[in-house]
Design a protein around this motif. Structure first.
Motif, PDB file in Angstrom:
ATOM      1  N   PHE A   4       3.789  17.451  17.642  1.00 14.18           N
ATOM      2  CA  PHE A   4       3.827  17.480  19.108  1.00 14.18           C
ATOM      3  C   PHE A   4       2.392  17.482  19.628  1.00 14.18           C
ATOM      4  N   VAL A   5       2.060  16.488  20.448  1.00 11.93           N
ATOM      5  CA  VAL A   5       0.709  16.363  21.003  1.00 11.93           C
ATOM      6  C   VAL A   5       0.753  16.775  22.472  1.00 11.93           C
ATOM      7  N   PRO A   6       0.259  17.966  22.804  1.00 10.94           N
ATOM      8  CA  PRO A   6       0.305  18.426  24.196  1.00 10.94           C
ATOM      9  C   PRO A   6      -0.680  17.654  25.071  1.00 10.94           C
ATOM     10  N   THR A   7      -0.365  17.592  26.341  1.00  9.35           N
ATOM     11  CA  THR A   7      -1.264  16.992  27.323  1.00  9.35           C
ATOM     12  C   THR A   7      -2.216  18.067  27.826  1.00  9.35           C
ATOM     13  N   GLU A   8      -3.492  17.757  27.822  1.00 12.20           N
ATOM     14  CA  GLU A   8      -4.480  18.736  28.283  1.00 12.20           C
ATOM     15  C   GLU A   8      -4.408  18.831  29.813  1.00 12.20           C
ATOM     16  N   VAL A   9      -3.715  19.814  30.285  1.00 20.14           N
ATOM     17  CA  VAL A   9      -3.550  19.988  31.726  1.00 20.14           C
ATOM     18  C   VAL A   9      -3.371  21.472  32.035  1.00 20.14           C
ATOM     19  N   ASP A  10      -3.966  21.902  33.116  1.00 13.16           N
ATOM     20  CA  ASP A  10      -3.765  23.263  33.615  1.00 13.16           C
ATOM     21  C   ASP A  10      -2.559  23.214  34.563  1.00 13.16           C
TER      22      ASP A  10
END
Length: 483
Positions: free
Chosen positions: A470-476
């Protein structure tokens, strides 16, 4: 074999037959042919029959006949019959059937007592118009029985009771209404006819039968095959049951492709949790903009309106949980899709029983992961439900990327998706078939991608585990705006 209405030992009143003919019920179903004569000969009845077998008319017709044959007519506030059901939707449906018959019998009145309405509205309606037949959910009925301070003495009205019906009795108990049922029974006269209708038998149900019925006649209606032979199965023979083996990250794509393929038909789509219903309803509306998609888990006051509207439609999709899985009769449902298998195998039967009702044909399909395929054998043995494999089509379009994009542009969808994911995993961990449905066997990366998540939530079930696929999206998340 189905029997003619004229074959009943006691001939029905003209007004009753007129409605039966107008509604085009040409023959009695087996449960009707078995139960109606018993009711009319003053017997208590405990009936077990497959879902969709015509149980509603099996008690509505004798109720009307019994009240019509009274030596002294009921006064406006005398309650001659009481029908208790577990859900509002089922109560609405039964009340509508009653209304059709009472068009020919205007001196008998009926009232619907269900949650979601203002209780004082129900009090005022009964005070003004009375109600010889009440259709009610347990909680609201107990509430009405305790409304003496508002001038409603329903406890006095039910002293005239002739017939009590507990519909979907096993579900009444499963939903925790035992105490309410005991309260209701305590107010009712002992000299009455009682009918208990159910699709399954349990120990708790046996206890209720002993407490509420007097020497009941037990009716067990078996399903019959194409050549009239008895078939040991718990779903109608006119129902085709399929299963599709598909990975978690492809389930949503296959659901969308399936709904598009059958876009002119009427669908019920079941999810395991309310949060999943909320999220995937929004997801389907985003992807299938030309289809009418409804969600039954909206606010209580609008739930009845949505249910009524969908029943009148010829096509569309109703997304729901097991609240729609019992007794509810929606005309001409073509497909029941179980996106998530239910937490209990008996609910599997009730879900797919929303189609192929009272002699009509219909189809149902359940989506299973490869690790869950043994559930097919379990259902065949445990619930007597045979399933046929539906091979998934190749190269269906990918819609999960659109869900990820939507999450990044709408904080509400982001939060709905996270909540739906958490609720699904927690529900999965509580499945009764724990040897088949095991959280530790779930491919969490594929599951998260199937939900369109941009990052994994923090939850105990995932603590200390790594998911390199699983590759998370870099986002706050705090920077995502509400649309």
């Amino acid at each position: 074999m189905d029997q003619k209405w004229d074959d009943l030992p006691k001939r029905l009143r003209t007004c009753t037959r007129k409605t039966i003919d107008r509604l085009n019920f040409k023959l009695m179903t087996p449960v009707q042919a078995a139960c109606i004569p018993l009711f009319l000969s003053n017997k208590d009845v405990a009936a077990e029959a497959v879902t969709g077998s015509g149980k509603t008319l099996a008690f509505v017709v004798p109720i009307l006949e019994i009240l019509l044959r009274r030596e002294t007519p009921l006064r406006s506030k005398d309650v001659g019959a009481l029908i208790v059901t577990p859900t509002r939707e089922l109560a609405v449906q039964i009340d509508e059937v009653l209304g059709e018959f009472l068009k020919e019998i205007p001196h008998i009145t009926h009232q619907l007592f269900i949650g979601g309405n203002n209780p004082m509205t129900d009090v005022n309606k009964f005070m003004e118009h009375g109600g010889n037949i009440l259709v009610a959910t347990p909680g609201r009925l107990v509430d009405m029985l305790n409304r003496r301070d508002e001038g409603l003495d329903l406890t006095a009205s039910v002293k005239a009771l002739e017939v009590l019906v507990l519909d979907e009795a096993d579900q009444l108990l499963a939903m925790g209404f035992q105490r309410s049922l005991n309260t209701i029974l305590s107010y009712l006269p002992k000299q009455r006819r009682t009918g208990l209708f159910s699709a399954t038998q349990t120990k708790e149900l046996e206890d209720l039968i002993r407490a509420g019925l007097r020497n009941p006649v037990r009716v067990a209606v078996k399903e019959r095959g194409a050549h009239g032979e008895e078939v040991n199965r718990k779903t109608p023979a006119s129902l085709m049951n399929y299963y599709m083996i598909v990975e978690s990250d492809q389930k949503f794509n296959h659901l969308v492709a399936f709904l598009q393929l059958h876009k002119d038909e009427k669908h019920l789509v079941f999810f395991s949790t309310c949060a999943a219903v909320d999220y995937f309803t929004k997801a389907l509306k985003h992807v299938l903009k030309k289809m009418q998609i409804f969600c039954i888990h909206s606010k209580k006051e609008s739930r009845n309106k949505i249910f009524t509207s969908f029943r009148k439609m010829k096509g569309g999709v109703l997304v729901c949980t097991d609240v729609m899985g019992r007794g509810v009769d929606i005309p001409e449902i073509n497909w029941v899709t179980q996106y998530d298998p239910p937490s209990s195998s008996s609910n599997f039967v009730h879900r797919c029983g929303r189609t192929a009702r009272i002699g009509h044909t219909g189809s149902a399909i359940v989506y299973l992961r490869p690790i869950e395929e043994t559930y097919v054998s379990f259902l065949s043995i445990n619930q007597k439900v045979p399933l046929v494999e539906h091979v998934p089509p190749d190269d269906v379009p990918d819609h999960t990327a659109a869900l990820k994009k939507l999450m990044l542009h709408d904080r509400a969808m982001y939060e709905r998706g996270m909540k739906a994911f958490v609720s699904f995993v927690q529900s999965y961990a509580k499945h009764e078939c724990s040897l088949i449905f095991r959280v530790k066997d779930l491919d969490i990366a594929k599951l998260a991608n199937g939900f369109g998540l941009v990052r994994l939530p923090r939850m105990p079930e995932l603590k200390g585990r790594e998911f390199p696929d699983f590759v998370p999206t870099e986002v706050d998340p705090n920077t995502i705006k509400f649309a």
